[in-house]
Scaffold this motif. Structure first.
Motif, PDB file in Angstrom:
ATOM      1  N   GLY A 128     -53.721 -68.797  28.199  1.00 42.80           N
ATOM      2  CA  GLY A 128     -54.936 -69.523  27.888  1.00 42.80           C
ATOM      3  C   GLY A 128     -55.990 -68.556  27.379  1.00 42.80           C
ATOM      4  O   GLY A 128     -56.056 -67.416  27.830  1.00 42.80           O
ATOM      5  N   PRO A 131     -62.510 -67.992  28.770  1.00 44.86           N
ATOM      6  CA  PRO A 131     -62.897 -66.989  29.769  1.00 44.86           C
ATOM      7  C   PRO A 131     -62.362 -67.307  31.169  1.00 44.86           C
ATOM      8  O   PRO A 131     -61.827 -66.413  31.840  1.00 44.86           O
ATOM      9  N   CYS A 132     -62.464 -68.553  31.610  1.00 47.63           N
ATOM     10  CA  CYS A 132     -62.012 -68.902  32.954  1.00 47.63           C
ATOM     11  C   CYS A 132     -60.525 -68.601  33.148  1.00 47.63           C
ATOM     12  O   CYS A 132     -60.095 -68.245  34.250  1.00 47.63           O
ATOM     13  N   GLN A 134     -58.837 -66.140  32.204  1.00 48.94           N
ATOM     14  CA  GLN A 134     -58.559 -64.719  32.485  1.00 48.94           C
ATOM     15  C   GLN A 134     -58.631 -64.419  33.985  1.00 48.94           C
ATOM     16  O   GLN A 134     -58.013 -63.476  34.467  1.00 48.94           O
ATOM     17  N   TYR A 135     -59.378 -65.247  34.716  1.00 44.14           N
ATOM     18  CA  TYR A 135     -59.529 -65.045  36.159  1.00 44.14           C
ATOM     19  C   TYR A 135     -58.582 -65.921  36.962  1.00 44.14           C
ATOM     20  O   TYR A 135     -58.613 -65.891  38.192  1.00 44.14           O
ATOM     21  N   GLU A 136     -57.787 -66.738  36.281  1.00 44.81           N
ATOM     22  CA  GLU A 136     -56.909 -67.680  36.992  1.00 44.81           C
ATOM     23  C   GLU A 136     -55.436 -67.476  36.673  1.00 44.81           C
ATOM     24  O   GLU A 136     -54.604 -67.428  37.580  1.00 44.81           O
ATOM     25  N   LEU A 137     -55.098 -67.372  35.386  1.00 41.38           N
ATOM     26  CA  LEU A 137     -53.682 -67.336  35.002  1.00 41.38           C
ATOM     27  C   LEU A 137     -52.903 -66.176  35.620  1.00 41.38           C
ATOM     28  O   LEU A 137     -51.708 -66.321  35.889  1.00 41.38           O
TER      29      LEU A 137
END
Ligand SMILES: [Zn+2]
Lengths: 386, 142
Positions: A128, A131-132, A134-137
């Motif tokens: 993905g 920005p979000c 990068q902190y989840e995947l």
């Protein structure tokens, strides 16, 4: 400038296929559009608005789809907010028609998710670009996992039990047994759901929607134009849409988009919960139905577990829900919102045969797109045959 | 080169780090955790952004977080077809609420899935998954 009763759904078509390795996504969309226009008594020459989105469409896919269909519409909408898209498209089409931007709009969806073997719920970990992401995947969130975290929290806060969630799946399967084109029609029990393997705790395999091919289309026009068409018009009363997300780290995860989109739709429709004769609620997972019912205000937050039991959601119950068998049993070709609108319209027309809801005058459809446990969209549509 | 070899064998997704988020990821490489606070409206936020989403102020303070918190919710994943995760099933995904009040998505490590509970106190673990990237994970507080 109220939208209420100014526009109507005049044609619907649910593609009967559940497995179509011989068809393209666009062919399924074209066949669905033909079916919906036939249903309305209109032709492709009448169409001057087009709304479409799909997992297989590119960023400019609506332009490519117009090329495929040789359309040059006056209004286009390819908003992609996941499975809720087509509920939102129907609302956008109604607004566009009411504003004079077009006269006849078609909302279409098609997918070959099953024959293409797309791991929709458990294929997490893709690339993905937001920005979000990068902190989840990096942590391996799957779609099932994101919903499972909502179920876990709901169980913790309110004591909701797995067998209560299971009853939703059992009810959907019962409805599917009454729908000749549903993919899975063999009745199941609460024990069957609880005995199925855990995909992502606390959700079992049978708490999860199926994967199928399929598609559908919906035709929207003005109330005035609707009067001399083939079928009895189904008027659009109220709509609402929004999103919920991580809220910069400060989210209450059991408050979902439906709380806001539902409130807007009820206010704009001028009706209350008691007026709703049947509901089509996106059932990607059993927990989706439970939290959506709470957030739409059909019961208090925390009361969903009791609310969904005791046959209340059956077609002959107090709040008939997903009478087609839903995504849990009938069809789930990746994004399911179009079928919420189609089945609600068929119920309002009295076309549902053995699963027909008695005296169905007002129906609500609510789509959820994305994942409740990370970020999602919600779109609500209230319609009537009166 | 050994560094390249290591990066190739790590098969889970890695973040695409741009300039806006680089300070946060560089702090993780030093095994330090920071959150952002708006110097104008005082709002705390995660993940990092250049502007405060509450008031659009660009004036930002980086606060060193204690690295402790509790599990807000979690799930143990038994099925994930994606390369990298398929080989490390089951694993536990969680939203952890930091003591500073911010929730973030992470993995719970050094703990069997059966032991994970909502409200369990946890502490930060800095997992140097490649020479360039350190991931923030959590384990039961000691
Ligand atoms: Zn601010």
């Amino acid at each position: 400038m109220s939208l209420s009763r100014k526009t109507a759904v005049v044609g619907v078509y649910e593609h009967p296929t559940r497995f179509a390795p011989d068809k393209s996504m666009y062919q399924i969309m074209a066949e669905s559009i033909r079916g919906a226009l036939d249903d309305a008594g209109l032709t492709i020459k009448d169409v001057d608005g087009i709304c479409a989105a799909g997992m297989g469409m590119s960023a400019m896919g609506i332009v490519g789809f117009c090329d495929y269909m040789n359309l040059t519409p006056n209004f286009m909408d390819s908003t992609n907010i996941g499975g809720a898209s087509f509920v939102a498209h129907t609302a956008h089409a109604a607004a566009a028609i009411h504003a004079g931007l077009c006269n006849v709009a078609v909302v279409a969806y098609g997918s070959t998710a099953a024959s293409a073997r797309v791991a929709i719920g458990t294929g997490g970990g893709g690339a993905g670009g937001d920005p979000c992401d990068q902190y989840e995947l990096p942590y391996g969130p799957t779609t099932v996992g994101a919903y499972a975290m909502i179920a876990q929290r709901h169980m913790h806060e309110y004591g909701t039990r797995p067998e209560q969630l299971a009853e939703i799946a059992v009810t959907m399967r019962y409805h599917a047994s009454l729908n000749p084109v549903a993919k899975y029609r063999e009745p199941i029990t609460v024990d069957d759901v609880l005995a199925s393997r855990i995909i992502s705790s606390p959700l079992h395999l049978l708490d999860c929607c199926i994967i199928s091919d399929g598609g559908g289309a919906v035709v929207v026009t003005s109330a005035e134009r609707a009067r001399d068409l083939k079928k009895k018009p189904v008027y659009i009363l109220g709509v609402g849409e929004t999103v919920r997300h991580a809220a910069r780290g400060q989210r209450d995860f059991l408050e979902i988009a439906a709380a806001q989109s539902g409130r807007l739709a009820f206010e704009r429709a001028g009706v209350t919960h008691k007026d709703i004769d049947m509901a089509m609620i996106y059932d990607s997972f059993t927990i989706t139905v439970l939290t959506t019912l709470e957030n739409l205000g059909f019961c208090q937050r925390g009361e969903g577990g009791d609310f969904v039991t005791g046959g209340r959601l059956r077609y002959d119950g107090e709040l008939p829900l997903n009478t087609d068998g839903g995504g849990l049993s009938s069809n789930h070709p990746g994004m399911r919102g179009i079928f919420l609108v189609i089945e609600a319209v068929k119920q309002l027309r009295g076309e549902c045969g053995p699963r027909q809801v008695k005296d169905c005058k007002i129906a609500l459809a609510h789509g959820t797109g994305g994942a409740l446990g990370t970020r999602h969209s919600g779109a609500t549509l209230i319609m009537t045959n009166q | 080169m050994p560094q390249e070899k290591e990066a190739r064998t790590y098969r889970k997704p890695l973040p695409h780090i741009d300039e806006e988020m680089r300070p946060w990821w560089e702090a993780l490489q030093r095994h330090e955790l920071y959150v952002q606070k708006c110097r104008d409206c005082g709002d705390l936020r995660f993940h990092p952004r250049a502007l405060c989403p509450s008031c659009l102020s660009p004036r930002t303070e980086w606060l060193r977080a204690k690295g402790t918190g509790k599990i807000y919710t979690f799930t143990t994943t038994y099925q994930n077809q994606a390369s990298g995760f398929r080989d490390s099933l089951p694993y536990t995904l969680a939203w952890v609420e930091l003591d500073e009040g911010l929730k973030l998505l992470t993995n719970i490590v050094d703990c069997s899935p059966e032991q994970v509970r909502i409200n369990m106190p946890v502490e930060a673990v800095f997992d140097d998954v490649t020479p360039e990237v350190t991931l923030l994970k959590f384990r039961p507080a000691r």
